[in-house]
Scaffold this motif. Structure first.
Motif, short mmCIF file in Angstrom:
data_model
loop_
_atom_site.label_atom_id
_atom_site.label_comp_id
_atom_site.label_asym_id
_atom_site.label_seq_id
_atom_site.Cartn_x
_atom_site.Cartn_y
_atom_site.Cartn_z
N ASN A 39 0.94 -1.26 0.11
CA ASN A 39 -0.04 0.03 0.03
C ASN A 39 1.00 1.38 0.13
N ALA A 40 2.10 1.24 0.19
CA ALA A 40 3.24 2.39 0.28
C ALA A 40 3.38 2.92 -1.47
N PRO A 41 3.68 4.20 -1.44
CA PRO A 41 3.82 4.56 -2.78
C PRO A 41 5.04 3.90 -3.31
N SER A 42 5.12 4.09 -4.69
CA SER A 42 6.43 3.28 -5.28
C SER A 42 7.85 3.85 -4.97
N GLY A 43 8.55 3.09 -5.20
CA GLY A 43 10.05 3.51 -4.63
C GLY A 43 10.37 2.38 -3.68
N ILE A 44 11.52 1.88 -3.53
CA ILE A 44 11.86 0.96 -2.53
C ILE A 44 12.09 1.50 -0.93
N ASN A 45 12.68 2.60 -1.07
CA ASN A 45 12.75 3.00 0.06
C ASN A 45 11.20 3.65 0.68
N LYS A 46 10.53 4.12 0.00
CA LYS A 46 9.01 4.54 0.41
C LYS A 46 8.32 3.23 0.95
#
Length: 161
Positions: A39-46
Motif C-alpha cells: 500500500n506504500a507509494p512506489s520506490g523501494i525506500n518508501k
C-alpha cells in the motif's frame, strides 16, 4: 486423553495468553509488513518505510487481540476442567464456542450466536484432527501378530530346534 506437556491450570492461562500474544505479534508483523509494502507509494525506500510503519501501528493491536482471545479461552477451559473434573476435547470445544460468543457480545445476539457456532466448530475441527493424528501415530507402534509361522522365514544359520 490427557495432555502432560501443559502447565497446571492457573498458570496455563498466563502461558496461553503469552503464547497467543507472541503468535499475534509474529503473524501480525508478517501480515502488516506485506500489507504496508503493497500500500506504500512506489520506490523501494518508501515501500520499506511504509512496511515498517504498518508493522509499528497495527501489530501490537493484533497481538493484543490474540492475547485476549487466548486468555479468555484458557480461563474458560480451566473453569470447565475444575467443574467437570476431567480434561477432554469437549472442554476445548465448549471454550472455543464460549470465547467466540463472549467476544462478539457487543455486536448483538445474532452475532454472538454466529461467532459461538464458528468458534465451537473451529475447535471441534482442531480437536478432531489432533485425535486423528494421535490415532494414526499410535497405529505404527502397535505390535504385529503373526498367525502363520511360515511368514517368519527360515531360521538363522547355526540355529537348531
Amino acid at each position: 486423553m490427557e495432555e502432560y506437556a501443559r502447565e497446571p491450570c492457573p498458570w496455563r492461562i498466563v502461558d496461553d495468553c503469552g503464547g497467543a500474544f507472541t503468535m499475534g505479534a509474529i503473524g501480525g508483523g508478517v501480515f502488516q509488513s506485506i500489507k504496508g509494502f503493497r500500500n506504500a507509494p512506489s520506490g523501494i525506500n518508501k515501500r520499506l518505510l511504509g512496511s515498517l510503519m504498518a508493522i509499528k501501528q497495527r501489530s501490537p493491536i493484533i497481538a493484543g487481540n490474540f492475547a485476549v482471545w487466548g486468555g479468555m479461552f484458557s480461563t474458560i477451559d480451566c473453569t470447565l476442567v475444575h467443574f467437570r473434573q476431567k480434561e477432554d476435547p469437549w472442554n476445548s470445544i465448549i471454550s472455543g464456542a464460549a470465547t467466540g460468543g463472549i467476544l462478539a457480545a457487543r455486536n448483538g445476539l445474532p452475532a454472538m450466536a454466529g461467532s459461538a457456532i464458528i468458534g465451537g466448530m473451529l475447535l471441534a475441527l482442531i480437536e478432531g484432527v489432533g485425535i486423528l493424528f494421535t490415532r494414526l501415530s499410535a497405529e505404527q507402534f502397535k505390535p504385529t501378530t503373526i498367525d502363520d509361522p511360515s511368514q517368519l522365514g527360515p531360521p538363522p544359520q547355526g540355529y537348531s530346534s
